[in-house]
Scaffold this active site. Sequence first.
Site, PDB file in Angstrom:
ATOM      1  N   THR A 160      -3.481 -52.479 -25.654  1.00 56.95           N
ATOM      2  CA  THR A 160      -2.664 -53.674 -25.472  1.00 56.95           C
ATOM      3  C   THR A 160      -2.713 -54.733 -25.523  1.00 56.95           C
ATOM      4  O   THR A 160      -1.890 -55.242 -26.524  1.00 56.95           O
ATOM      5  CB  THR A 160      -2.041 -52.995 -24.207  1.00 56.95           C
ATOM      6  N   CYS A 188      -9.560 -57.099 -19.893  1.00 56.01           N
ATOM      7  CA  CYS A 188     -10.634 -57.003 -18.187  1.00 56.01           C
ATOM      8  C   CYS A 188     -11.168 -58.025 -18.346  1.00 56.01           C
ATOM      9  O   CYS A 188     -11.912 -58.397 -19.211  1.00 56.01           O
ATOM     10  CB  CYS A 188     -10.749 -56.136 -17.896  1.00 56.01           C
ATOM     11  N   ASN A 236     -16.041 -51.403 -15.026  1.00 58.52           N
ATOM     12  CA  ASN A 236     -14.711 -53.099 -14.977  1.00 58.52           C
ATOM     13  C   ASN A 236     -13.796 -51.767 -13.890  1.00 58.52           C
ATOM     14  O   ASN A 236     -14.045 -51.233 -13.560  1.00 58.52           O
ATOM     15  CB  ASN A 236     -14.877 -53.667 -16.207  1.00 58.52           C
ATOM     16  N   LEU A 237     -12.762 -52.047 -14.226  1.00 60.03           N
ATOM     17  CA  LEU A 237     -11.270 -51.383 -13.328  1.00 60.03           C
ATOM     18  C   LEU A 237     -11.576 -49.933 -14.533  1.00 60.03           C
ATOM     19  O   LEU A 237     -10.550 -49.007 -14.124  1.00 60.03           O
ATOM     20  CB  LEU A 237     -10.242 -52.312 -13.728  1.00 60.03           C
ATOM     21  N   CYS A 238     -11.768 -49.783 -15.432  1.00 57.46           N
ATOM     22  CA  CYS A 238     -11.984 -48.333 -15.801  1.00 57.46           C
ATOM     23  C   CYS A 238     -12.888 -47.331 -15.849  1.00 57.46           C
ATOM     24  O   CYS A 238     -13.196 -47.166 -17.127  1.00 57.46           O
ATOM     25  CB  CYS A 238     -11.340 -48.562 -17.704  1.00 57.46           C
ATOM     26  N   SER A 239     -13.860 -48.641 -15.352  1.00 57.37           N
ATOM     27  CA  SER A 239     -15.592 -48.514 -15.977  1.00 57.37           C
ATOM     28  C   SER A 239     -16.064 -47.302 -16.619  1.00 57.37           C
ATOM     29  O   SER A 239     -16.813 -46.866 -16.835  1.00 57.37           O
ATOM     30  CB  SER A 239     -15.668 -46.712 -14.996  1.00 57.37           C
ATOM     31  N   GLU A 240     -15.772 -48.661 -17.962  1.00 58.53           N
ATOM     32  CA  GLU A 240     -16.174 -48.465 -19.102  1.00 58.53           C
ATOM     33  C   GLU A 240     -17.047 -49.589 -19.969  1.00 58.53           C
ATOM     34  O   GLU A 240     -17.979 -49.520 -20.372  1.00 58.53           O
ATOM     35  CB  GLU A 240     -15.368 -47.749 -19.892  1.00 58.53           C
ATOM     36  N   PRO A 260      -9.788 -45.239 -21.185  1.00 60.21           N
ATOM     37  CA  PRO A 260      -9.798 -43.921 -20.840  1.00 60.21           C
ATOM     38  C   PRO A 260      -8.128 -44.187 -21.894  1.00 60.21           C
ATOM     39  O   PRO A 260      -7.235 -43.173 -22.404  1.00 60.21           O
ATOM     40  CB  PRO A 260      -9.049 -44.313 -19.399  1.00 60.21           C
ATOM     41  N   GLY A 310      -4.000 -45.256 -22.664  1.00 63.70           N
ATOM     42  CA  GLY A 310      -2.935 -44.382 -22.306  1.00 63.70           C
ATOM     43  C   GLY A 310      -1.951 -44.932 -22.931  1.00 63.70           C
ATOM     44  O   GLY A 310      -2.062 -44.031 -24.184  1.00 63.70           O
ATOM     45  N   ILE A 366      -1.416 -46.588 -25.519  1.00 63.53           N
ATOM     46  CA  ILE A 366      -2.020 -46.659 -26.886  1.00 63.53           C
ATOM     47  C   ILE A 366      -2.142 -45.288 -27.724  1.00 63.53           C
ATOM     48  O   ILE A 366      -1.652 -45.531 -28.561  1.00 63.53           O
ATOM     49  CB  ILE A 366      -3.205 -47.698 -27.673  1.00 63.53           C
TER      50      ILE A 366
END
Length: 722
Positions: free
Chosen positions: A169, A186, A394-398, A596, A598, A600
Amino acid sequence: MPPTVTAAEPVTTTGHVLPGEADYHALNAMLNLYDADGKIQFEKDREAAKQYFLQHVNQNTVFFHSQDEKLDYLIENEYYEREVLDQYSRDFIKSLLDRAYAKKFRFPTFLGAFKYYTSYTLKTFDGKRYLERFEDRVVMVALTLAAGDTELAEKLVDEIIDGRFQPATPTFLNSGKKQRGEPVSCFLLRIEDNMESIGRSINSALQLSKRGGGVALLLSNIREHGAPIKNIENQSSGVIPIMKLLEDSFSYANQLGARQGAGAVYLHAHHPDIYRFLDTKRENADEKIRIKTLSLGVVIPDITFELAKKNEDMYLFSPYDVERVYGVPFADVSVTEKYYEMVDDARIRKTKINAREFFQTLAELQFESGYPYIMFEDTVNRSNPIAGKITHSNLCSEILQVSTPSEFNDDLSYAKVGKDISCNLGSLNIAKAMDSPDFAQTIEVAIRALTAVSDQTHITSVPSIEQGNNDSHAIGLGQMNLHGYLARERIYYGSEEGIDFTNIYFYTVLFHALRASNKIAIERGTHFKGFEKSKYASGEFFDKYTDQVWEPKTDKVRRLFADADIHIPTQDDWKQLKESVQKHGIYNQNLQAVPPTGSISYINHSTSSIHPVASKIEIRKEGKIGRVYYPAPYMTNDNLDYYQDAYEIGYEKIIDTYAAATQHVDQGLSLTLFFKDTATTRDVNKAQIYAWRKGIKTLYYIRLRQMALEGTEVEGCVSCML
């Protein structure tokens, strides 16, 4: 001649409906109603997408008489970044626009078109008119990332508009715009155990959030509640007040950027404040400690599982004392390795809790709030090819990268700039990549695009982020549409064939990603900083690929790769690549991470990430327009069986699928666990243990299917019935 507009209304979600025509929103809603024969009305959604353009987009788009007029207007009025376009001849830019428009792109779903026009396309400064179509955005992204390389720009247009590669994004939204945020998704920051580091981290969080990225911070090194300050006992306030400061910072920075300010904090399971930390997410938590908007993550080492298995207590260690004894911050010590040594060391203050109760508490909280995320510390560090310790995600754990501490002066200037982390992301659509005329080229173009994001990003307001990016050139190539692809090929998600495909696909992607990064290193005559100390340089990384044969176990998967004309790398291929990497290095310290995906995935018409669909027809609430329905990609009335949802499939098959991919991904993969409403905390704990045993690196959210409305479904409603 000034541009003209074909309608006088602002960009709202209403359109002009001609007599006898259905409103696009109503057409989309019919996707959720069966027809007279009990079939899903997929064609209604395609019609909704078409009508959205006729009734709304076309009437609210600024009209230009020529490409030259449009480009001049957008540059002169500071919509487009002149510097980007000045790298190319005007003739080339126009030829690239022609190339994009010649593809005759159409959004296959209403939600895809709606998401693009509401969230991504360039609008007039008053927000009332559209200045770009999808093709224009793709061209601006390609021109920005190619940085003057016309051949790469053409390849990028092809890969993006054909749906094989989709930038994340921030890159897709911001590229080429004069008024923009950063193209980075991020950031990850460390906080050390001193007031200067805490103060500077708050400032960094504000700076990064303002630029539109989510920020995750490490709290494990902060001394616990009641720890001494300057040898005076019971002085420290612990981690909660810092969390409060961060939460307020993100909600403030939220006002400045186009994206929501978003933050996450990670704490080690053996930190004495762990229960206090978790209690902040309880529904009945006192307002003084309640944390509403920060995401929480817990770092769990192997020893915690081993203690729980034996039903023993687990000791929590004072980070202040651990740092004094070992000379390094708590997060940089391996708790599994040093556990019994620290238990026996009288210099380290410790408290104890029951290990099983700790896991029970985790599960309870995940039931209540979906948090915390979990990072399996030892699994992550065992499979890390880079020298150093990975302390948090991070915020999305990847994102899983090595960071190093910074040191600060009293005025918060840097005494020593450490290494923090930024995430330069984009994802491949697995189905479209498998259809690619040149699979290796698709991956190489994606790697070059993400490398450009890293090369073009300079966040000087946070020197540790700038340093980390300059040293590592780290990127994260993701994947999406796994379920869509498997269903299209009539393979069940989580079946033997499904897992076989996932394994071989990620294996093949890894080979081409490494080869592309090696190519860039050769072209530029340089590699990432610290390459010499990595498992790539020693050759150890390649052992599992040169010492054994990796090939499809099932005929179906063998056939899929053969039919797609995709060569599966052999041991000899790996030996040659290993030799070239050891000689020349690779440019990017990190290459893959599966986010994750979203928004896109809707634009790209994919199932998100590599997890199963949450439902066959997804219901989303979109701003003022309300409910919007999204059909799973490639779904027809003849193949519905292959679209079992994540709740039906169950955690074991999801974890097995992720485990097959994880072994070929240097960073992490966002893994959400889905449970039916009959699940108990014991089920959540079983899933966590199963994931840990299977070598999963991180767990993202826990999702519970809400069945509160059972018995109240609308008769004949697709999303309820399926």
